[in-house]
Design an enzyme around this catalytic site. Structure first.
Site, PDB file in Angstrom:
ATOM      1  N   ASP A 286       2.264  -1.064   1.543  1.00  0.00           N
ATOM      2  CA  ASP A 286       1.874  -1.988   0.645  1.00  0.00           C
ATOM      3  C   ASP A 286       2.628  -3.513   0.905  1.00  0.00           C
ATOM      4  O   ASP A 286       3.436  -3.480   1.869  1.00  0.00           O
ATOM      5  CB  ASP A 286       2.238  -1.922  -0.897  1.00  0.00           C
ATOM      6  CG  ASP A 286       1.248  -2.852  -1.773  1.00  0.00           C
ATOM      7  OD1 ASP A 286       0.829  -3.643  -1.528  1.00  0.00           O
ATOM      8  OD2 ASP A 286       1.422  -2.415  -3.327  1.00  0.00           O
TER       9      ASP A 286
HETATM   10  C1  NOJ Z   1      -0.021  -5.764  -3.543  1.00  0.00           C
HETATM   11  C2  NOJ Z   1      -0.392  -4.611  -4.531  1.00  0.00           C
HETATM   12  O1  NOJ Z   1       0.373  -3.923  -5.014  1.00  0.00           O
HETATM   13  C3  NOJ Z   1      -1.674  -3.829  -3.859  1.00  0.00           C
HETATM   14  O2  NOJ Z   1      -2.292  -3.060  -4.859  1.00  0.00           O
HETATM   15  C4  NOJ Z   1      -2.638  -4.776  -3.132  1.00  0.00           C
HETATM   16  O3  NOJ Z   1      -3.722  -3.809  -2.518  1.00  0.00           O
HETATM   17  C5  NOJ Z   1      -2.107  -5.655  -1.933  1.00  0.00           C
HETATM   18  N1  NOJ Z   1      -1.101  -6.362  -2.692  1.00  0.00           N
HETATM   19  C6  NOJ Z   1      -2.825  -6.504  -1.216  1.00  0.00           C
HETATM   20  O4  NOJ Z   1      -3.394  -7.524  -2.018  1.00  0.00           O
END
Ligand code: NOJ
Length: 756
Positions: A286
């Site tokens: 993430d």
């Molecule tokens: C952080 C989030 O936790 C995740 O769910 C998301 O896909 C990513 N950012 C990318 O935007």
């Protein structure tokens, strides 16, 4: 007869041959992909390999020269959020035409509940209990997003969430592993289709692996402590289902789990995901989650991060620079083997190849889609209708009659085209939204008396200056429709709340309206369960609509005025108060279950009482033990009755399947859908089991007066759990089963599993 038999045998043989040919074809295609990867890997430099493992965020405006150079040199494998088709196209051209090996970029974006057409938030979709619907919505989202140049979405999110304070509960399928598994698999199928290389398919991403929804106190990013058995029985099943559906990627979570952050968690990423489940896609971290291992106190510095994440099994790094900056020196120093790098690159290239990116797809001209088509609007409306849950309907106030309607339409969300789109609406446009007010006006026509007053400018507002006007409108109408709830920004990532009441002065607005004595229909639009006990008591009917998306108004108007019946069922338990959290239906019984005893309330304990209160049991003195609304609950304009529960057998062996049949009748006057739910309890086991667990469901449509026999199959193999040795076992013994319209009611029966 003989002829028939011969014919059937031949048909069977033919089908088997086709199947075998199909399977052989699939194996050949897979071999072909692996061979193409071998050829590429043999030609790639270490720098180019590491480049595939790097994902960066988009830049606004003109493409920086530095980015162009990096793409040309093969130093970047993926981008996220590159939303201008022209820029995306140009970068892709540089990758394919100007880089040494022409490896395309994979372009990702958060397409969570629709791209241009916005469907209900995932928690709302879950309330429809309809995997086929979820699949169809994802299919439309995939078509729109792929037309705009995206190959990959960071969805579905399948984190089990039993704490509505956690803002990201909006993004998942609720509290139950069985329901979430069915819906996660359906959403993966929808995004990916039968063929990932179709121009209308995009790669899905199962996230966040794992345990993110178990954040302590519901505070986002917080620590998760989950015993391995609970992890395997509750938090992991949706991910396993996604892997079984062929999900192309998996995203690590931000949290640590039992002391190990997910992006450095070899147990999760290698042992469970690869070795046990045989996952063949790639793992992405993430956003900054890898480098945050430093803050967690799990890694010293970026170099250490790169070592720990690669060893643990993260193939691609989102946004942060640990891989780009440190992997090469780590390989050269012999700390990391080339082999580990090759494995990661292979996983990424496999998906790029399967997506058809090497076969022309990367350079197909992208174009942002225009307004939703009539078909996607129709689907968005169906999804919104199915997602709404009727929580209360005193004296059958709903549906409201249409002729001579005289209604007050009140509330900050009655005519707001943006907030009802919910969290993670990135590409949907408020101009596409049909608001409740607009839909009610268009449905009722010019004759109706509709008095609209927002009452509050926003859901968080405490400005009471509009109350008097709202009350006056209510006073002169026959019925009050209140559209209250939460703005979209109050749920989603990093938006946890400690209080779960309607924000701002909405409670007071409803109280004010209730003083008119006119019946109130409360429609709640929110990203999570809210503690609506007080306002629900002041209302005669309550519809819980989540954030329904583009077709919010049309769906709600059809439901309120009886063109459709509500059919949603809660995918999550509603607490009476925050202090009751976590509250979920599949809890353990404890040694002192409250339902057995007569409970005494806090106000009934005599003063100076030395004696403990009668009814010492596992409950709260002030609110008892029941939730406000249980999991699976939802009313209808139909009237359903369950009768004649039958089990195919009451003694079953481990390999058997139990068929549960029940007659469901609609005794009401309107056609309506009911979701028949089957819950099971393993009565005595080597580890105590939850009081109930959902094991099957089926949604049926019943005309007025119609009775249907509904059959649901439960494989005995699905009745197990992970024992103390972490082996999945179905322990022989007695089980109880309930069939009904929610988790707290239903017909009961018992059966026995025998070890033969
Ligand atoms: C952080 C989030 O936790 C995740 O769910 C998301 O896909 C990513 N950012 C990318 O935007």
């Amino acid at each position: 007869m003989m002829q028939d038999h011969a014919h059937a045998t031949l048909t069977g043989l033919f089908a088997l041959m086709l199947l075998a040919l199909g399977q052989a074809g699939a194996v050949r295609a897979e071999d072909d992909v692996e061979r193409r990867i071998d050829v590429l890997l043999a030609r790639m430099t270490l720098g180019e390999k590491i480049g595939q493992m790097v994902q960066i965020n988009a830049f606004e405006g003109r493409i920086p020269d530095e980015l162009r150079r990096l793409v040309r040199e093969g130093r970047i494998g993926s981008m996220l959020n590159e939303i201008e088709p022209e820029t995306s196209q140009e970068l892709q051209r540089v990758a394919v035409k100007e880089s040494r090996l022409g490896i395309p970029l994979i372009m990702g974006r958060d397409v969570i509940h629709g791209y241009r057409t916005i469907f209900p938030i995932p928690l709302g979709q879950a309330a429809a209990w309809d995997p086929e619907l979820v699949e169809s919505c994802a299919r439309v989202a995939a078509a729109e997003a792929s037309a705009a140049g995206f190959h990959w979405t960071f969805a579905p999110m399948m984190d089990i969430a039993r704490d509505p304070r956690w803002g990201r509960i909006a993004e998942g399928f609720g509290e139950d592993p069985y329901l979430a598994s069915r819906l996660a698999a359906a959403m993966v199928r929808g995004f990916q289709g039968d063929d990932l290389s179709s121009p209308h398919s995009i790669a899905a991403c199962a996230k966040h692996f794992a345990g993110y929804g178990a954040a302590e106190g519901g505070r986002d990013y917080n620590t998760a402590v989950i015993p391995e058995g609970l992890l395997r029985d509750v938090y992991l099943p949706p991910f396993k289902a996604a892997v079984e559906s062929g999900v192309a990627s998996v995203m690590t979570s931000f949290n640590e789990i039992n002391g190990v952050p997910s992006s450095g968690n070899a147990f999760l990423l290698r042992q469970v995901l690869r070795d046990e489940w045989g996952f063949r896609g790639f793992v992405v971290s993430d956003w900054d989650a890898m480098t945050e291992m430093i803050e967690h106190g799990f890694a010293h510095d970026l170099k250490d991060v790169a070592v720990k994440s690669l060893r643990a099994g993260v193939d691609m790094e989102m946004q942060s620079p640990a891989y780009a900056e440190h992997l090469a020196e780590l390989v050269q120093a012999g700390v990391i083997s080339q082999d580990l790098i090759d494995q990661a690159v292979r996983n990424i290239l496999r998906i790029k190849l399967r997506l058809g990116l090497f076969d022309g797809r990367a350079l197909v001209l992208a174009k942002k889609p225009g307004p939703p088509t009539a078909e996607s609007m129709a689907l968005a409306k169906r999804a919104a209708i199915e997602s709404v849950v009727l929580l209360k309907n005193e004296r059958r106030l709903l549906p409201l009659p249409r002729p001579n309607a005289s209604i007050a339409v009140i509330g900050p969300l009655a005519d707001d085209p943006y907030e009802v789109l919910g969290t993670w609406n990135r590409d949907g446009q408020p101009e596409d939204t049909v608001t409740p007010l607009a839909a009610i006006r268009s449905l009722l026509g010019a004759q109706a008396k509709i008095r609209y007053v927002a009452g509050l400018p926003s859901t968080r507002s405490r400005d009471r200056s509009g109350f008097a006007q709202a009350r006056a409108a209510a006073q002169s109408s026959d019925v009050i429709l209140v559209f209250a709830g939460e703005e979209s920004i109050l749920s989603g990532e990093a938006h946890s709340r400690a209080y779960l009441n309607l924000p701002g002065a909405q409670d007071d607005l409803i109280e004010e309206l209730s003083k008119t004595g006119k019946p109130i229909v409360l429609v709640v639009l929110a990203g999570r369960p809210l503690t609506i006990g007080r306002v629900a008591a002041q209302s005669q009917a309550v519809l819980y609509a989540w954030h329904p998306g583009t077709q919010t108004g049309s769906a709600l108007a059809d439901l309120i005025f009886g063109l459709e019946s509500p059919s949603g069922k809660l995918p999550v338990t509603f607490p009476q108060a925050e202090g009751q959290i976590p509250v979920y239906y599949a809890h353990k019984n404890t040694g002192r279950p409250p339902e057995k005893l007569t409970l005494i309330g806090i106000d009934d304990i005599p003063p100076r009482s030395k004696q403990s209160a009668p009814g010492d049991a596992s409950r709260y003195l002030d609110i008892g033990y029941l939730p406000l609304y249980p999991f699976g609950y939802g009313l209808s304009y139909g009237e359903f009755a369950y009768a004649n529960l039958r089990l195919s057998s009451t003694r079953l062996a481990l390999g058997d399947t139990l068929r549960v049949s029940v007659d469901v009748s609609n005794k009401g006057g309107m056609q309506a859908d009911e979701t028949v739910q089957v819950y099971v309890r393993d009565l005595v086991a080597s580890l105590t089991r939850p009081v109930k667990e959902l094991k099957g469901f089926r949604k049926v449509r019943l005309k007025p007066g119609e009775t249907q026999s509904v059959a649901i199959d439960i494989p005995v193999a699905s009745l197990g759990f992970h024992n103390a040795a972490m082996r999945y076992v179905v322990e022989p013994g007695a089980f109880r089963l309930w069939v009904g319209g929610d988790s707290q009611s239903g017909l009961a029966a018992e059966f026995e599993v025998v070890d033969k």
